[in-house]
Enzyme design. Sequence first.
Site, PDB file in Angstrom:
ATOM      1  N   ARG A  86       0.862  -1.191   0.000  1.00 25.72           N
ATOM      2  CA  ARG A  86       0.000   0.000   0.000  1.00 25.72           C
ATOM      3  C   ARG A  86       0.897   1.240   0.000  1.00 25.72           C
ATOM      4  NH1 ARG A  86      -2.365   2.953   4.857  1.00 25.72           N
ATOM      5  NH2 ARG A  86      -3.800   4.415   3.891  1.00 25.72           N
ATOM      6  N   HIS A 134      -2.609  10.951   1.159  1.00 24.95           N
ATOM      7  CA  HIS A 134      -2.036  10.715   2.489  1.00 24.95           C
ATOM      8  C   HIS A 134      -1.372  12.036   2.926  1.00 24.95           C
ATOM      9  CE1 HIS A 134      -0.555   7.309   5.283  1.00 24.95           C
ATOM     10  NE2 HIS A 134      -0.191   8.444   5.857  1.00 24.95           N
ATOM     11  N   GLU A 179      -6.917   8.529   6.841  1.00 26.06           N
ATOM     12  CA  GLU A 179      -7.105   9.206   8.126  1.00 26.06           C
ATOM     13  C   GLU A 179      -7.536  10.671   7.974  1.00 26.06           C
ATOM     14  OE1 GLU A 179      -3.791   8.660  10.791  1.00 26.06           O
ATOM     15  OE2 GLU A 179      -3.904   6.493  10.708  1.00 26.06           O
ATOM     16  N   ASN A 307      -7.111   1.843  10.346  1.00 21.93           N
ATOM     17  CA  ASN A 307      -5.766   1.984  10.921  1.00 21.93           C
ATOM     18  C   ASN A 307      -5.908   1.973  12.434  1.00 21.93           C
ATOM     19  OD1 ASN A 307      -4.941   2.398   8.308  1.00 21.93           O
ATOM     20  ND2 ASN A 307      -4.276   4.520   8.598  1.00 21.93           N
ATOM     21  N   TYR A 309      -3.609   1.753  16.219  1.00 16.61           N
ATOM     22  CA  TYR A 309      -2.317   1.719  16.910  1.00 16.61           C
ATOM     23  C   TYR A 309      -2.454   1.560  18.417  1.00 16.61           C
ATOM     24  CZ  TYR A 309      -0.184   3.119  12.546  1.00 16.61           C
ATOM     25  OH  TYR A 309       0.243   3.124  11.251  1.00 16.61           O
ATOM     26  N   GLU A 384      -3.334  -0.133   8.292  1.00 20.14           N
ATOM     27  CA  GLU A 384      -2.110   0.210   9.043  1.00 20.14           C
ATOM     28  C   GLU A 384      -2.202  -0.340  10.451  1.00 20.14           C
ATOM     29  OE1 GLU A 384      -0.968   4.357   9.234  1.00 20.14           O
ATOM     30  OE2 GLU A 384      -1.429   4.619   7.116  1.00 20.14           O
TER      31      GLU A 384
HETATM   32  S1  NCW Z   1       0.931  10.167  13.025  1.00 20.37           S
HETATM   33  C1  NCW Z   1      -0.122   9.006  12.625  1.00 20.37           C
HETATM   34  N1  NCW Z   1       0.286   7.926  11.913  1.00 20.37           N
HETATM   35  C2  NCW Z   1       1.615   7.520  11.735  1.00 20.37           C
HETATM   36  C3  NCW Z   1       2.049   8.004  10.366  1.00 20.37           C
HETATM   37  O1  NCW Z   1       3.346   7.651  10.045  1.00 20.37           O
HETATM   38  C4  NCW Z   1       1.140   7.531   9.249  1.00 20.37           C
HETATM   39  O2  NCW Z   1       1.380   8.258   8.089  1.00 20.37           O
HETATM   40  C5  NCW Z   1      -0.303   7.680   9.667  1.00 20.37           C
HETATM   41  O3  NCW Z   1      -1.156   7.067   8.733  1.00 20.37           O
HETATM   42  C6  NCW Z   1       1.448   6.068  11.809  1.00 20.37           C
HETATM   43  O4  NCW Z   1       0.122   5.897  11.283  1.00 20.37           O
HETATM   44  C7  NCW Z   1      -0.509   7.150  11.087  1.00 20.37           C
HETATM   45  N2  NCW Z   1      -1.356   9.095  12.994  1.00 20.37           N
HETATM   46  C8  NCW Z   1      -1.832  10.177  13.722  1.00 20.37           C
HETATM   47  C9  NCW Z   1      -2.094   9.803  15.104  1.00 20.37           C
HETATM   48  C10 NCW Z   1      -2.562  10.969  15.813  1.00 20.37           C
HETATM   49  C11 NCW Z   1      -2.076  10.989  17.201  1.00 20.37           C
HETATM   50  C12 NCW Z   1      -2.984  11.687  18.108  1.00 20.37           C
HETATM   51  C13 NCW Z   1      -2.870  13.157  18.081  1.00 20.37           C
HETATM   52  C14 NCW Z   1      -3.870  13.718  19.008  1.00 20.37           C
HETATM   53  C15 NCW Z   1      -3.699  15.108  19.313  1.00 20.37           C
END
Ligand code: NCW
Length: 479
Positions: A86, A134, A179, A307, A309, A384
């Site tokens: 992807r 993205h 996202e 996605n 985490y 993800e």
């Molecule tokens: S930062 C984020 N990510 C990381 C990034 O490398 C990727 O491109 C994204 O699709 C890993 O996966 C996603 N996500 C944002 C998380 C937000 C954290 C919470 C912030 C709240 C204030």
Amino acid sequence: MTTTQDATAAETLQFPPGFLWGSATASYQIEGAVAEGGRTPSIWDTYSHTPGRVQGGDTGDVADDHYHRFRDDVALMAELGLTSYRFSISWSRITPQVGPDGIGPVNAEGIAFYSDLVDALLEAGIQPSVTLYHWDLPQALEDAGGWTSRRTAERFGEYAAVVAAALGDRVPMFITLNEPWCSAFLGYASGVHAPGRTEDAAALTAVHHLNLAHGLAAAAIRAAAPTARVAITLNLAWVLPESDSPRDADAARRVDGLQNRLFLDPVLHGRYPQDVLDDTAGVTDWSFVLPGDLEVIAAPLDAFGLNYYSPTIVRYWTRERPKEQADGHGDGAASPWIACEDVEFPVQHGTKTDMGWSIDPRGLTELLLRVAAERPGLELMVTENGAAFPDEVGADGRVVDTDRIDYLRTHLAAVHRAIGEGAPVTAYFVWSFLDNFEWAWGYAKRFGIVHVDYATLARTPKGSALFYADVIRGNAVPA
Ligand code: NCW
């Protein structure tokens, strides 16, 4: 003596035949070559070159130099046995002259780069899964209002048509947005992502225009590439109130509304959640939602990308002490949580990844089951999942990342459990294939299953890559 629990823990978890085993990346995070191939700047070029925005002053100018090394990267994917990859497309490479009134000429060099990548993947037996957006909006569109402007959504539909016409004969899956919660709230409310704006009304306007962009792109892909399948990827939050008090429950409702239902409800059900509209009435009247928009947004999907985490624990904030914000974006930054003045994200104890994100694989099972219940039969993909840890190449040339292997093993078990409970999950993509430019954190956070030495750009598969190769070979998580 072996207890039932031990036996379960030691069991090999077999996945359904044909399950797709992938890994994911994003254009600005890996490509580099920002001034090559006819590309024009995106909001992330501007943001990363603005002093103070990105840790260490890092930029994506070179990143992993994947633009020049993609053939070697694909060869490494093939060695590991990936069955899908992807990646995202940089809009600024495809229609570099895009402006508010039109997308301008198509850049043949940009198309050629992605076309060559797709061909290299297919030759290696790897299925391309393409994300159209993205986070790297062309700067010219931001200058004309960015996602606060309806025209950006319209331009996105036109860009989607161009990509689908060029690649749709060979790409079986297009993911419109990655996202959109991050694009809207981190980009326009807290400002910790590009374009770095801190205007609550703008963030809510952006939510709708991103949703509309998804709907317009879905229609454009179907028209230009009738055999291709269409999905969207959301970072849904597994929101847990810290207690069963009504005030904590209300905090959870608000966060679920902003991060989950503002996207799930329009896309799956053609409506915005009334409680969120009510909560945010003091910020905007939502008059940018025009008649017919929700029908466009709710066009049927072929698959849904999740996605995941980390869990999201919330509680009512009693104002007795400074507010906590567990995810590391709290220090001094504006809040992405609109109309959540009384909501707090308490700092968690226990093991965390290098992002400061706590670890709980149960959320992955729960969220897959939630979407499966909300839209029975809709194919689900984990687009993800993964973890950042401070990896180093040892003297023996190996990267021992046992913590990431544990993370992957437990989260794959969570996917397996969801499938066992009826969620039709067909694919899993590890984030990320390579260490890369981790947005506001620059190169300080390493998510890759392949280590990148930023001085030499050498790639070294980590222990987790070898673990994942084993999983793929057996179509199972080994005991
Ligand atoms: S930062 C984020 N990510 C990381 C990034 O490398 C990727 O491109 C994204 O699709 C890993 O996966 C996603 N996500 C944002 C998380 C937000 C954290 C919470 C912030 C709240 C204030």
